[in-house]
Write an enzyme that holds these catalytic residues in place. Structure first.
Site, short mmCIF file in Angstrom:
data_model
loop_
_atom_site.label_atom_id
_atom_site.label_comp_id
_atom_site.label_asym_id
_atom_site.label_seq_id
_atom_site.Cartn_x
_atom_site.Cartn_y
_atom_site.Cartn_z
N HIS A 106 -9.23 3.84 -0.11
CA HIS A 106 -7.97 3.11 -0.19
C HIS A 106 -7.92 2.49 -1.48
O HIS A 106 -7.83 1.27 -1.39
CB HIS A 106 -7.62 2.72 0.97
CG HIS A 106 -6.23 2.02 1.18
ND1 HIS A 106 -5.02 2.54 0.44
CD2 HIS A 106 -5.97 0.85 1.65
CE1 HIS A 106 -4.05 1.82 0.88
NE2 HIS A 106 -4.47 0.62 1.67
N CYS A 148 0.87 -1.20 -0.12
CA CYS A 148 0.17 0.11 0.05
C CYS A 148 1.03 1.45 -0.25
O CYS A 148 0.32 2.36 -0.15
CB CYS A 148 -0.90 -0.01 1.18
SG CYS A 148 -2.01 -1.54 1.30
N1 COA Z 1 -16.23 2.21 6.16
C1 COA Z 1 -17.38 2.60 5.94
N2 COA Z 1 -18.44 1.97 5.17
C2 COA Z 1 -17.58 0.75 4.56
C3 COA Z 1 -16.39 0.43 4.85
C4 COA Z 1 -15.74 1.32 5.73
N3 COA Z 1 -14.27 0.71 5.97
N4 COA Z 1 -16.22 -0.71 4.23
C5 COA Z 1 -17.44 -0.96 3.42
N5 COA Z 1 -18.41 -0.02 3.72
C6 COA Z 1 -19.61 0.19 3.14
C7 COA Z 1 -19.67 -0.08 1.82
O1 COA Z 1 -19.57 1.23 0.94
C8 COA Z 1 -21.10 -0.60 1.53
O2 COA Z 1 -21.86 0.49 1.37
P1 COA Z 1 -23.23 0.48 0.44
O3 COA Z 1 -23.86 -0.69 0.53
O4 COA Z 1 -23.86 1.56 0.72
O5 COA Z 1 -22.43 0.46 -1.08
C9 COA Z 1 -21.25 -1.56 2.78
O6 COA Z 1 -20.35 -1.09 3.57
C10 COA Z 1 -20.96 -3.10 2.49
O7 COA Z 1 -19.73 -2.98 1.72
P2 COA Z 1 -18.83 -4.48 1.79
O8 COA Z 1 -17.68 -4.14 0.88
O9 COA Z 1 -19.95 -5.54 1.51
O10 COA Z 1 -18.47 -4.44 3.17
P3 COA Z 1 -17.63 -5.68 3.94
O11 COA Z 1 -18.59 -6.18 5.15
O12 COA Z 1 -17.47 -6.68 3.04
O13 COA Z 1 -16.19 -5.19 4.20
C11 COA Z 1 -14.63 -4.41 5.61
C12 COA Z 1 -16.04 -4.43 5.20
C13 COA Z 1 -14.15 -3.52 6.76
C14 COA Z 1 -14.07 -5.85 6.01
C15 COA Z 1 -13.71 -4.08 4.24
O14 COA Z 1 -14.09 -2.64 4.08
C16 COA Z 1 -12.13 -4.09 4.71
O15 COA Z 1 -11.56 -5.00 4.84
N6 COA Z 1 -11.65 -2.81 5.02
C17 COA Z 1 -10.18 -2.75 5.23
C18 COA Z 1 -9.32 -2.91 4.11
C19 COA Z 1 -7.98 -3.01 4.41
O16 COA Z 1 -7.68 -4.25 5.10
N7 COA Z 1 -7.18 -2.54 3.87
C20 COA Z 1 -5.77 -2.77 4.05
C21 COA Z 1 -4.87 -1.63 4.96
S1 COA Z 1 -3.31 -2.14 5.15
#
Ligand code: COA
Length: 375
Positions: free
Chosen positions: A321, A81
Protein backbone atom coordinates in the site's frame (compact mmCIF):
# COMPACT_ATOMS: atom_id res chain seq x y z
CA UNK A 1 -13.63 7.56 -21.33
CA UNK A 2 -11.54 4.54 -22.30
CA UNK A 3 -8.29 3.26 -20.89
CA UNK A 4 -5.46 3.07 -23.37
CA UNK A 5 -2.47 2.20 -21.22
CA UNK A 6 -1.40 1.22 -17.71
CA UNK A 7 1.94 1.02 -15.94
CA UNK A 8 3.26 0.41 -12.45
CA UNK A 9 6.49 -0.15 -10.57
CA UNK A 10 7.21 -3.18 -8.42
CA UNK A 11 5.84 -2.42 -4.94
CA UNK A 12 8.28 -2.72 -2.04
CA UNK A 13 11.28 -0.80 -0.77
CA UNK A 14 12.89 1.32 -3.48
CA UNK A 15 16.13 3.30 -3.52
CA UNK A 16 14.73 5.57 -6.27
CA UNK A 17 13.39 9.07 -5.68
CA UNK A 18 9.63 9.40 -5.80
CA UNK A 19 9.68 11.31 -9.10
CA UNK A 20 11.82 8.54 -10.63
CA UNK A 21 9.16 6.02 -9.60
CA UNK A 22 6.44 8.23 -11.12
CA UNK A 23 8.52 8.61 -14.30
CA UNK A 24 8.97 4.84 -14.59
CA UNK A 25 5.23 4.11 -14.16
CA UNK A 26 4.38 6.85 -16.70
CA UNK A 27 6.85 5.57 -19.29
CA UNK A 28 5.42 2.04 -18.81
CA UNK A 29 1.89 3.34 -19.37
CA UNK A 30 2.90 5.35 -22.46
CA UNK A 31 4.61 2.28 -23.90
CA UNK A 32 1.55 0.16 -23.13
CA UNK A 33 -0.64 2.75 -24.93
CA UNK A 34 1.84 3.11 -27.81
CA UNK A 35 1.88 6.87 -27.19
CA UNK A 36 4.44 9.61 -26.59
CA UNK A 37 4.20 12.16 -23.77
CA UNK A 38 3.42 14.82 -26.42
CA UNK A 39 0.14 12.97 -27.18
CA UNK A 40 -1.05 13.71 -23.61
CA UNK A 41 -3.24 16.82 -23.24
CA UNK A 42 -3.40 17.06 -19.42
CA UNK A 43 -2.17 15.26 -16.32
CA UNK A 44 -3.88 14.51 -13.01
CA UNK A 45 -1.25 13.51 -10.48
CA UNK A 46 -1.67 12.36 -6.91
CA UNK A 47 0.67 12.08 -3.97
CA UNK A 48 0.60 12.89 -0.28
CA UNK A 49 4.18 14.07 -0.70
CA UNK A 50 5.28 12.35 2.50
CA UNK A 51 8.76 12.18 1.05
CA UNK A 52 9.02 15.94 1.61
CA UNK A 53 11.31 15.72 4.63
CA UNK A 54 13.69 13.36 2.83
CA UNK A 55 13.56 14.61 -0.73
CA UNK A 56 12.73 18.23 0.10
CA UNK A 57 10.24 18.25 -2.74
CA UNK A 58 6.64 19.36 -2.44
CA UNK A 59 5.57 20.28 -5.96
CA UNK A 60 4.90 17.01 -7.72
CA UNK A 61 3.01 18.71 -10.60
CA UNK A 62 5.94 20.93 -11.46
CA UNK A 63 8.40 18.04 -11.05
CA UNK A 64 6.42 16.20 -13.74
CA UNK A 65 6.69 19.31 -15.93
CA UNK A 66 10.49 19.27 -15.52
CA UNK A 67 10.76 15.55 -16.19
CA UNK A 68 8.64 15.58 -19.33
CA UNK A 69 9.68 19.11 -20.47
CA UNK A 70 6.07 20.23 -20.79
CA UNK A 71 3.84 23.23 -20.10
CA UNK A 72 0.65 21.19 -20.29
CA UNK A 73 -1.85 21.52 -17.43
CA UNK A 74 -0.98 19.27 -14.50
CA UNK A 75 -3.15 19.21 -11.40
CA UNK A 76 -2.43 17.38 -8.13
CA UNK A 77 -5.32 15.64 -6.39
CA UNK A 78 -4.31 14.36 -2.95
CA UNK A 79 -7.08 12.40 -1.19
CA UNK A 80 -5.47 10.42 1.66
CA UNK A 81 -5.24 6.76 0.58
CA UNK A 82 -7.99 7.31 -2.04
CA UNK A 83 -5.73 9.52 -4.21
CA UNK A 84 -5.49 7.06 -7.12
CA UNK A 85 -9.21 6.34 -7.48
CA UNK A 86 -10.09 10.00 -6.92
CA UNK A 87 -7.54 11.15 -9.53
CA UNK A 88 -9.03 8.72 -12.05
CA UNK A 89 -12.52 10.00 -11.24
CA UNK A 90 -11.26 13.59 -11.71
CA UNK A 91 -9.56 12.79 -15.04
CA UNK A 92 -12.77 11.16 -16.26
CA UNK A 93 -14.62 14.50 -15.75
CA UNK A 94 -12.13 16.51 -17.83
CA UNK A 95 -12.79 17.62 -21.38
CA UNK A 96 -9.47 16.51 -22.90
CA UNK A 97 -8.78 13.79 -25.47
CA UNK A 98 -5.91 12.10 -23.65
CA UNK A 99 -5.26 12.39 -19.92
CA UNK A 100 -2.44 10.82 -17.94
CA UNK A 101 -3.18 9.90 -14.31
CA UNK A 102 -0.16 9.13 -12.16
CA UNK A 103 0.19 8.41 -8.44
CA UNK A 104 3.26 7.86 -6.28
CA UNK A 105 4.20 7.41 -2.65
CA UNK A 106 7.60 6.90 -1.14
CA UNK A 107 7.52 6.10 2.56
CA UNK A 108 9.81 3.23 3.38
CA UNK A 109 12.75 5.47 4.17
CA UNK A 110 10.70 6.46 7.25
CA UNK A 111 10.27 4.30 10.34
CA UNK A 112 6.87 2.66 11.07
CA UNK A 113 6.26 5.23 13.84
CA UNK A 114 6.49 8.17 11.39
CA UNK A 115 4.39 6.34 8.80
CA UNK A 116 1.74 5.71 11.48
CA UNK A 117 1.83 9.42 12.40
CA UNK A 118 1.34 10.38 8.75
CA UNK A 119 -1.63 8.00 8.39
CA UNK A 120 -3.11 9.61 11.53
CA UNK A 121 -3.38 12.91 9.63
CA UNK A 122 -6.36 11.32 7.86
CA UNK A 123 -8.08 10.87 11.22
CA UNK A 124 -10.11 13.14 13.50
CA UNK A 125 -7.75 15.61 15.17
CA UNK A 126 -10.10 16.51 18.03
CA UNK A 127 -10.80 12.99 19.29
CA UNK A 128 -8.93 10.18 17.62
CA UNK A 129 -5.51 11.83 17.38
CA UNK A 130 -5.84 13.20 20.93
CA UNK A 131 -6.61 9.72 22.24
CA UNK A 132 -3.72 8.20 20.28
CA UNK A 133 -6.06 6.21 18.06
CA UNK A 134 -4.14 5.46 14.87
CA UNK A 135 -5.31 3.63 11.72
CA UNK A 136 -4.80 0.07 13.05
CA UNK A 137 -6.48 0.86 16.38
CA UNK A 138 -9.42 2.61 14.73
CA UNK A 139 -9.91 -0.45 12.47
CA UNK A 140 -9.54 -2.65 15.58
CA UNK A 141 -12.40 -0.77 17.31
CA UNK A 142 -14.56 -1.38 14.24
CA UNK A 143 -13.51 -5.06 14.28
CA UNK A 144 -14.37 -5.36 17.98
CA UNK A 145 -17.80 -3.88 17.41
CA UNK A 146 -18.37 -6.17 14.40
CA UNK A 147 -17.42 -9.32 16.34
CA UNK A 148 -19.67 -8.22 19.23
CA UNK A 149 -22.65 -7.53 16.97
CA UNK A 150 -22.18 -10.57 14.70
CA UNK A 151 -20.76 -13.30 16.97
CA UNK A 152 -20.94 -15.89 14.17
CA UNK A 153 -17.93 -14.08 12.63
CA UNK A 154 -14.58 -14.70 14.35
CA UNK A 155 -10.96 -13.71 13.84
CA UNK A 156 -10.59 -17.01 11.91
CA UNK A 157 -12.46 -15.21 9.13
CA UNK A 158 -9.90 -12.36 9.21
CA UNK A 159 -7.20 -15.05 8.88
CA UNK A 160 -8.90 -16.51 5.79
CA UNK A 161 -9.14 -13.08 4.16
CA UNK A 162 -5.42 -12.42 4.72
CA UNK A 163 -4.50 -15.95 3.58
CA UNK A 164 -6.44 -15.54 0.32
CA UNK A 165 -4.64 -12.24 -0.39
CA UNK A 166 -1.20 -13.74 0.25
CA UNK A 167 -2.04 -16.70 -2.03
CA UNK A 168 -2.80 -14.19 -4.80
CA UNK A 169 0.15 -11.87 -4.05
CA UNK A 170 2.44 -14.92 -4.28
CA UNK A 171 1.57 -14.99 -7.99
CA UNK A 172 1.92 -11.26 -8.72
CA UNK A 173 5.42 -10.12 -9.85
CA UNK A 174 4.58 -6.51 -8.88
CA UNK A 175 3.59 -7.46 -5.31
CA UNK A 176 5.76 -6.90 -2.25
CA UNK A 177 5.18 -10.54 -1.21
CA UNK A 178 5.57 -12.05 -4.72
CA UNK A 179 6.96 -15.58 -4.50
CA UNK A 180 6.64 -15.64 -0.68
CA UNK A 181 4.26 -18.27 0.73
CA UNK A 182 2.42 -17.38 3.94
CA UNK A 183 0.67 -20.12 5.91
CA UNK A 184 -2.53 -19.79 7.91
CA UNK A 185 -0.48 -20.64 11.05
CA UNK A 186 1.86 -17.70 10.37
CA UNK A 187 -1.17 -15.45 10.13
CA UNK A 188 -2.77 -16.83 13.33
CA UNK A 189 0.50 -16.56 15.26
CA UNK A 190 1.56 -13.12 14.02
CA UNK A 191 1.91 -10.45 16.69
CA UNK A 192 -1.05 -8.45 17.94
CA UNK A 193 -0.94 -4.90 16.55
CA UNK A 194 -4.25 -3.60 17.97
CA UNK A 195 -6.46 -6.32 19.41
CA UNK A 196 -8.16 -8.18 17.76
CA UNK A 197 -6.04 -7.28 14.69
CA UNK A 198 -2.71 -9.03 14.21
CA UNK A 199 0.19 -7.99 11.98
CA UNK A 200 -1.10 -10.25 9.22
CA UNK A 201 -4.53 -8.58 9.33
CA UNK A 202 -2.90 -5.24 8.37
CA UNK A 203 -1.85 -3.91 4.98
CA UNK A 204 1.85 -3.43 4.42
CA UNK A 205 3.25 0.02 3.60
CA UNK A 206 5.51 0.17 0.54
CA UNK A 207 7.06 2.54 -2.01
CA UNK A 208 5.49 2.52 -5.44
CA UNK A 209 3.93 4.34 -8.38
CA UNK A 210 1.22 3.54 -10.91
CA UNK A 211 -0.13 5.30 -14.00
CA UNK A 212 -3.16 5.09 -16.29
CA UNK A 213 -3.83 6.79 -19.64
CA UNK A 214 -7.42 7.79 -20.38
CA UNK A 215 -8.58 8.53 -23.91
CA UNK A 216 -11.74 9.56 -25.70
CA UNK A 217 -10.83 7.25 -28.61
CA UNK A 218 -12.59 3.90 -28.48
CA UNK A 219 -10.27 1.39 -26.90
CA UNK A 220 -10.52 -2.15 -25.53
CA UNK A 221 -11.28 -1.06 -21.93
CA UNK A 222 -14.19 1.27 -21.15
CA UNK A 223 -14.84 3.11 -17.87
CA UNK A 224 -18.56 2.35 -17.60
CA UNK A 225 -19.08 3.76 -14.10
CA UNK A 226 -17.13 6.17 -11.92
CA UNK A 227 -18.27 7.75 -8.67
CA UNK A 228 -16.65 9.27 -5.61
CA UNK A 229 -18.00 10.52 -2.31
CA UNK A 230 -16.92 11.60 1.15
CA UNK A 231 -18.04 10.93 4.71
CA UNK A 232 -17.36 12.05 8.31
CA UNK A 233 -13.76 11.35 9.28
CA UNK A 234 -14.33 8.95 12.15
CA UNK A 235 -16.48 5.80 11.84
CA UNK A 236 -17.80 6.71 15.30
CA UNK A 237 -19.21 10.02 14.04
CA UNK A 238 -21.42 8.08 11.65
CA UNK A 239 -24.80 6.55 12.34
CA UNK A 240 -23.37 3.03 12.28
CA UNK A 241 -19.59 2.49 12.37
CA UNK A 242 -20.08 -0.86 10.64
CA UNK A 243 -21.64 0.72 7.54
CA UNK A 244 -19.18 2.78 5.51
CA UNK A 245 -21.61 4.83 3.50
CA UNK A 246 -18.98 6.38 1.23
CA UNK A 247 -18.47 2.84 -0.11
CA UNK A 248 -22.15 2.04 -0.54
CA UNK A 249 -23.03 5.44 -2.06
CA UNK A 250 -20.11 5.56 -4.52
CA UNK A 251 -20.51 1.92 -5.60
CA UNK A 252 -24.25 2.38 -6.10
CA UNK A 253 -23.51 5.54 -8.13
CA UNK A 254 -20.97 3.78 -10.34
CA UNK A 255 -23.22 0.73 -10.80
CA UNK A 256 -26.15 2.99 -11.74
CA UNK A 257 -24.06 4.74 -14.42
CA UNK A 258 -23.09 1.31 -15.76
CA UNK A 259 -26.71 0.07 -15.64
CA UNK A 260 -25.59 -2.90 -13.52
CA UNK A 261 -26.22 -4.49 -10.14
CA UNK A 262 -23.59 -5.91 -7.73
CA UNK A 263 -24.07 -9.46 -9.08
CA UNK A 264 -23.03 -8.32 -12.59
CA UNK A 265 -19.48 -7.61 -11.40
CA UNK A 266 -17.04 -10.44 -12.22
CA UNK A 267 -14.15 -9.46 -9.95
CA UNK A 268 -13.11 -6.70 -7.59
CA UNK A 269 -10.07 -4.96 -6.19
CA UNK A 270 -11.10 -3.95 -2.64
CA UNK A 271 -9.24 -1.49 -0.41
CA UNK A 272 -8.24 -4.04 2.25
CA UNK A 273 -6.32 -1.67 4.55
CA UNK A 274 -7.21 -4.20 7.28
CA UNK A 275 -9.00 -7.58 7.04
CA UNK A 276 -12.05 -6.09 8.81
CA UNK A 277 -12.21 -3.36 6.15
CA UNK A 278 -12.29 -5.99 3.37
CA UNK A 279 -15.05 -7.84 5.25
CA UNK A 280 -17.34 -4.85 5.76
CA UNK A 281 -16.65 -3.74 2.19
CA UNK A 282 -18.10 -7.04 0.86
CA UNK A 283 -21.30 -5.92 2.55
CA UNK A 284 -21.19 -2.19 1.74
CA UNK A 285 -20.53 -3.00 -1.94
CA UNK A 286 -23.71 -5.10 -1.96
CA UNK A 287 -22.10 -8.55 -2.33
CA UNK A 288 -23.42 -9.81 1.05
CA UNK A 289 -25.97 -8.78 3.68
CA UNK A 290 -24.65 -6.92 6.74
CA UNK A 291 -23.14 -9.46 9.12
CA UNK A 292 -22.87 -12.16 6.45
CA UNK A 293 -19.69 -11.13 4.60
CA UNK A 294 -17.63 -13.95 6.12
CA UNK A 295 -19.67 -16.50 4.15
CA UNK A 296 -17.98 -15.29 0.94
CA UNK A 297 -14.52 -16.10 2.18
CA UNK A 298 -15.54 -19.35 3.92
CA UNK A 299 -17.18 -20.83 0.81
CA UNK A 300 -14.39 -19.67 -1.54
CA UNK A 301 -16.54 -17.20 -3.53
CA UNK A 302 -13.76 -14.59 -3.32
CA UNK A 303 -10.87 -16.93 -4.19
CA UNK A 304 -9.08 -16.69 -7.52
CA UNK A 305 -11.12 -19.65 -8.83
CA UNK A 306 -14.32 -18.56 -7.04
CA UNK A 307 -17.48 -16.91 -8.39
CA UNK A 308 -16.26 -13.39 -7.59
CA UNK A 309 -12.49 -13.21 -7.10
CA UNK A 310 -11.44 -10.38 -4.80
CA UNK A 311 -7.96 -8.84 -4.78
CA UNK A 312 -6.39 -11.08 -7.41
CA UNK A 313 -3.39 -8.72 -7.18
CA UNK A 314 -2.82 -9.61 -3.51
CA UNK A 315 -4.48 -6.35 -2.43
CA UNK A 316 -3.00 -3.88 0.03
CA UNK A 317 -2.19 -6.85 2.26
CA UNK A 318 0.21 -8.71 -0.03
CA UNK A 319 0.83 -6.41 -3.01
CA UNK A 320 1.39 -3.47 -0.65
CA UNK A 321 0.00 0.00 0.00
CA UNK A 322 1.79 3.14 -1.28
CA UNK A 323 -1.25 5.36 -0.48
CA UNK A 324 -1.68 7.57 -3.56
CA UNK A 325 -0.54 4.86 -5.99
CA UNK A 326 -2.83 2.16 -4.58
CA UNK A 327 -6.01 3.13 -6.47
CA UNK A 328 -4.17 3.22 -9.81
CA UNK A 329 -2.49 -0.12 -9.10
CA UNK A 330 -6.03 -1.51 -8.72
CA UNK A 331 -6.81 -0.15 -12.20
CA UNK A 332 -3.59 -1.77 -13.49
CA UNK A 333 -4.71 -5.15 -12.12
CA UNK A 334 -8.22 -4.86 -13.53
CA UNK A 335 -6.94 -3.88 -16.99
CA UNK A 336 -4.46 -6.80 -17.00
CA UNK A 337 -7.25 -9.20 -15.98
CA UNK A 338 -9.69 -7.85 -18.60
CA UNK A 339 -7.05 -8.19 -21.31
CA UNK A 340 -6.19 -11.74 -20.21
CA UNK A 341 -2.62 -10.67 -19.39
CA UNK A 342 -2.57 -11.57 -15.68
CA UNK A 343 -0.41 -14.68 -16.06
CA UNK A 344 -0.67 -17.27 -13.26
CA UNK A 345 -3.34 -15.27 -11.45
CA UNK A 346 -5.62 -14.88 -14.50
CA UNK A 347 -9.34 -15.02 -13.63
CA UNK A 348 -11.37 -17.16 -16.04
CA UNK A 349 -14.47 -14.92 -16.29
CA UNK A 350 -13.06 -11.39 -16.45
CA UNK A 351 -15.37 -9.04 -18.34
CA UNK A 352 -16.33 -6.42 -15.76
CA UNK A 353 -14.15 -5.38 -12.81
CA UNK A 354 -14.68 -2.88 -9.99
CA UNK A 355 -11.96 -0.89 -8.19
CA UNK A 356 -12.77 0.29 -4.65
CA UNK A 357 -10.35 2.81 -3.12
CA UNK A 358 -10.76 4.23 0.43
CA UNK A 359 -9.17 7.33 1.94
CA UNK A 360 -8.83 7.48 5.74
CA UNK A 361 -11.12 5.25 7.77
CA UNK A 362 -13.90 5.49 5.18
CA UNK A 363 -13.80 9.30 4.89
CA UNK A 364 -13.51 9.22 1.09
CA UNK A 365 -14.20 6.45 -1.41
CA UNK A 366 -13.87 6.22 -5.19
CA UNK A 367 -15.41 3.33 -7.13
CA UNK A 368 -14.55 2.80 -10.80
CA UNK A 369 -16.02 0.06 -13.01
CA UNK A 370 -14.15 -1.11 -16.11
CA UNK A 371 -15.47 -3.30 -18.91
CA UNK A 372 -13.79 -5.17 -21.73
CA UNK A 373 -15.29 -3.86 -24.98
CA UNK A 374 -14.03 -6.40 -27.48
CA UNK A 375 -12.64 -9.63 -27.14
N1 COA B 1 2.02 -7.89 6.78
C1 COA B 1 3.06 -8.74 6.64
N2 COA B 1 4.32 -8.43 6.96
C2 COA B 1 4.56 -7.20 7.44
C3 COA B 1 3.53 -6.25 7.61
C4 COA B 1 2.24 -6.63 7.26
N3 COA B 1 1.22 -5.78 7.39
N4 COA B 1 4.07 -5.11 8.10
C5 COA B 1 5.39 -5.33 8.21
N5 COA B 1 5.67 -6.58 7.82
C6 COA B 1 6.98 -7.24 7.80
C7 COA B 1 8.00 -6.38 7.10
O1 COA B 1 8.06 -6.69 5.72
C8 COA B 1 9.27 -6.75 7.82
O2 COA B 1 9.74 -7.98 7.30
P1 COA B 1 11.30 -8.17 7.01
O3 COA B 1 11.97 -8.02 8.35
O4 COA B 1 11.35 -9.56 6.46
O5 COA B 1 11.67 -7.11 6.04
C9 COA B 1 8.81 -7.03 9.23
O6 COA B 1 7.42 -7.34 9.16
C10 COA B 1 9.02 -5.86 10.18
O7 COA B 1 8.54 -4.68 9.52
P2 COA B 1 8.22 -3.36 10.31
O8 COA B 1 7.87 -2.29 9.31
O9 COA B 1 9.36 -3.08 11.26
O10 COA B 1 6.94 -3.76 11.12
P3 COA B 1 6.22 -2.93 12.22
O11 COA B 1 5.91 -3.82 13.34
O12 COA B 1 6.96 -1.66 12.51
O13 COA B 1 4.86 -2.49 11.46
C11 COA B 1 2.50 -2.68 11.17
C12 COA B 1 3.84 -3.42 11.28
C13 COA B 1 1.40 -3.70 10.99
C14 COA B 1 2.25 -1.87 12.42
C15 COA B 1 2.57 -1.74 9.93
O14 COA B 1 2.79 -2.54 8.79
C16 COA B 1 1.30 -0.98 9.78
O15 COA B 1 1.09 -0.01 10.50
N6 COA B 1 0.43 -1.35 8.80
C17 COA B 1 -0.80 -0.65 8.58
C18 COA B 1 -0.53 0.57 7.74
C19 COA B 1 -1.70 1.49 7.81
O16 COA B 1 -2.15 1.94 8.85
N7 COA B 1 -2.22 1.83 6.66
C20 COA B 1 -3.30 2.76 6.61
C21 COA B 1 -4.42 2.20 5.96
S1 COA B 1 -5.74 3.38 6.03
Amino acid sequence: MYIKGVGMTKFGISDKYSWQLAYQATVDALKDADMKFNDIDAVVCTSLEWFFSIEKQRHFASMLSSMFQTNKPIVRVPAACAGGGTALWTANQLDYDNVLVVGVEKLMTCKSESITDEFMMAMESRWEQNEGINAPSSAALVADEYLRKFPDTTTDDFDLIAYKSHENGYLNPHAKFYGKKVSIEQIKNSKIVASPLRLMHCSVSVDGAAATILTKDKSDINIIGSDMCTDRMSPFEREDPLVWEATSISSKGALKQAGLGPSDIDFVEIHDAFSIVELISYEDLGFAKKGEGAKLVRDGTVNLDGKMPINSSGGLKAKGHPPSATGLSQIYEIVKQLRGEAGDRQISQANIGLAHNIGGVGGQVACNILKKTRG
